[in-house]
Motif scaffolding. Structure first.
Motif, short mmCIF file in Angstrom:
data_model
loop_
_atom_site.label_atom_id
_atom_site.label_comp_id
_atom_site.label_asym_id
_atom_site.label_seq_id
_atom_site.Cartn_x
_atom_site.Cartn_y
_atom_site.Cartn_z
N THR A 285 115.37 42.51 67.64
CA THR A 285 114.40 42.16 68.52
C THR A 285 113.03 41.61 68.24
O THR A 285 112.65 41.74 66.97
CB THR A 285 114.23 43.62 69.26
OG1 THR A 285 113.42 44.28 68.50
CG2 THR A 285 115.20 44.09 69.88
N THR B 164 116.39 43.38 74.29
CA THR B 164 117.28 42.98 75.69
C THR B 164 118.68 42.22 75.41
O THR B 164 119.26 41.67 76.13
CB THR B 164 116.13 41.94 76.68
OG1 THR B 164 115.92 40.92 75.53
CG2 THR B 164 114.84 42.81 76.89
N GLU B 165 118.99 42.06 74.06
CA GLU B 165 119.91 41.16 73.67
C GLU B 165 121.20 41.80 74.23
O GLU B 165 121.89 41.04 74.64
CB GLU B 165 120.12 41.05 71.93
CG GLU B 165 119.07 40.25 71.48
CD GLU B 165 117.66 40.86 71.18
OE1 GLU B 165 117.71 42.11 71.62
OE2 GLU B 165 116.72 40.53 70.66
N ARG C 202 121.70 43.84 76.82
CA ARG C 202 121.77 43.55 78.41
C ARG C 202 122.05 42.12 78.70
O ARG C 202 122.71 41.90 79.45
CB ARG C 202 120.43 44.06 78.93
CG ARG C 202 120.58 44.21 80.59
CD ARG C 202 119.00 44.59 80.96
NE ARG C 202 118.31 43.22 80.95
CZ ARG C 202 116.88 43.17 80.34
NH1 ARG C 202 116.76 44.48 80.08
NH2 ARG C 202 116.23 42.11 80.16
N GLU C 203 121.32 41.25 77.81
CA GLU C 203 121.74 39.91 78.38
C GLU C 203 122.95 39.46 77.88
O GLU C 203 123.73 38.53 78.86
CB GLU C 203 120.60 39.07 77.42
CG GLU C 203 119.20 39.07 77.95
CD GLU C 203 118.36 38.39 77.00
OE1 GLU C 203 118.54 37.97 75.95
OE2 GLU C 203 117.06 38.34 77.53
N ALA D 257 124.94 40.41 80.91
CA ALA D 257 124.63 39.96 81.91
C ALA D 257 125.76 39.06 82.62
O ALA D 257 126.35 38.04 82.27
CB ALA D 257 123.34 38.89 81.94
N ASP E 68 127.59 36.04 85.03
CA ASP E 68 127.51 34.78 85.27
C ASP E 68 127.95 34.42 86.60
O ASP E 68 127.37 33.38 87.33
CB ASP E 68 128.09 33.99 84.12
CG ASP E 68 127.31 34.17 82.84
OD1 ASP E 68 126.24 34.23 82.58
OD2 ASP E 68 128.54 34.13 81.76
N PHE F 63 119.88 46.18 85.44
CA PHE F 63 120.46 44.85 85.55
C PHE F 63 120.10 44.09 86.78
O PHE F 63 119.80 42.83 86.69
CB PHE F 63 121.94 44.88 85.51
CG PHE F 63 122.66 45.03 84.27
CD1 PHE F 63 122.88 43.89 83.44
CD2 PHE F 63 122.97 46.29 83.74
CE1 PHE F 63 123.31 43.94 82.31
CE2 PHE F 63 123.61 46.32 82.55
CZ PHE F 63 123.83 45.38 81.67
N HIS G 88 116.38 42.80 85.85
CA HIS G 88 116.13 41.75 84.90
C HIS G 88 117.04 40.57 85.03
O HIS G 88 116.99 39.49 84.66
CB HIS G 88 116.45 42.47 83.70
CG HIS G 88 115.36 43.41 83.35
ND1 HIS G 88 113.77 43.03 83.09
CD2 HIS G 88 115.19 44.64 83.49
CE1 HIS G 88 113.14 44.19 82.87
NE2 HIS G 88 113.99 45.20 82.88
N GLU G 89 118.49 40.80 85.59
CA GLU G 89 119.60 39.82 85.50
C GLU G 89 119.86 39.44 86.92
O GLU G 89 120.60 38.35 86.80
CB GLU G 89 120.68 40.46 84.64
CG GLU G 89 120.37 41.06 83.30
CD GLU G 89 119.71 39.93 82.50
OE1 GLU G 89 119.96 38.72 82.66
OE2 GLU G 89 119.04 40.37 81.26
#
Length: 265
Positions: free
Chosen positions: A32, A145-146, A148-149, A152, A154, A252, A255-256
């Motif tokens: 991070t 956040t890696e 969670r991203e 995430a 699409d 989620f 943030h996403e």
């Protein structure tokens, strides 16, 4: 007759394997970067952050093929589900009573009150989690956040997979292991204080989320203890599963979730 020792052995072995895999995943999602480090990099001349110690341009990393969100979500659900299935099979084989796992006949354990308390606790924890994240960011300790991203979604299908498969599986399996087993079953089988087990299980829970960075580990550890305390006070696996699910779902969404052009511009 319940074979508590055998069940404990299965649970500890699964916990050890889960922690090893979680440790290995940290190298995959990457380190991070704190806001202070990001600001320092932004202040460098263009391209300066791509120089090695000798001043020569660093080699360009080979392109890697990114995994689709749906594939990652299915993989998470299958891997977590496998852990949960093995633990459930172990509980059945060793004849662990359902009441020790927080699935007793009382309404507060599995009835409507359990659902209501789970939703209320989840909403409160989601709000506290959002506030804690903002405080951490202000003092320069932004949670990683890696991971969670990476998860995430699409597409609309991926969001359905996230909310309908991946997050429920994670909530059920983690609460089954960290709260129902490490707190409920161990307290019932070995006469250990459930509050001591709540602390120990929360430490293990935090270590298992090391990919979220130091701040994320602290926040996760506190979250784990609140969930463990709720399990001890209510004797309900349903309460903590619902609360855990809501915390993750709100995270989620915060943030996403896709933003409208008006909201982002």
């Amino acid at each position: 007759m319940t074979d508590w020792a055998a069940f404990a052995g299965i649970a500890v072995a699964l916990l050890a394997l889960l922690l090893v895999l979680a440790r290995a995943s940290q190298s995959y999602v990457g380190p991070t970067i704190t806001p202070a480090e990001r600001a320092w990099l932004a202040g460098l001349p263009d391209g300066a952050d791509h120089l090695d110690a000798s001043g020569a341009p660093a080699p360009t990393p080979a392109p890697t093929e990114s995994l689709s969100g749906g594939f990652v979500l299915v993989n998470v659900a299958l891997s977590q589900g496998l852990f949960g299935f093995v633990l459930l099979l172990g509980a059945w084989y060793t004849e662990v009573p359902l009441s020790a796992l927080g699935l007793g006949p009382a309404p507060l354990s599995t009835g409507t009150p359990a659902v209501l308390w789970g939703l209320a606790l989840g909403a409160a924890l989601a709000g506290a989690n959002a506030l804690g994240s903002r405080v951490a960011e202000r003092i320069g300790y932004e949670p990683g956040t890696e991971l969670r991203e990476l998860l995430a979604p699409d597409t609309a299908r991926d969001w359905l997979l996230l909310f309908g498969v991946a997050l429920p599986t994670v909530a059920v399996v983690e609460e089954f292991l960290f709260r129902a087993t490490l707190v409920g079953a161990f307290a019932a089988g070995f006469g250990v204080s459930p509050w001591l087990l709540a602390v120990l299980s929360s430490v293990a829970f935090a270590v298992g989320h090391g990919a979220q960075g130091p701040a994320g580990v602290v926040v996760t550890g506190l979250l784990g203890f609140v969930l463990a305390a709720a399990f001890v006070l209510t004797g309900s696996l349903v309460v903590v599963i619902l609360a855990h699910y809501l915390v993750n779902a709100v995270e989620f969404l915060r943030h996403e979730a896709p933003r409208s052009p008006a909201a982002t511009g």
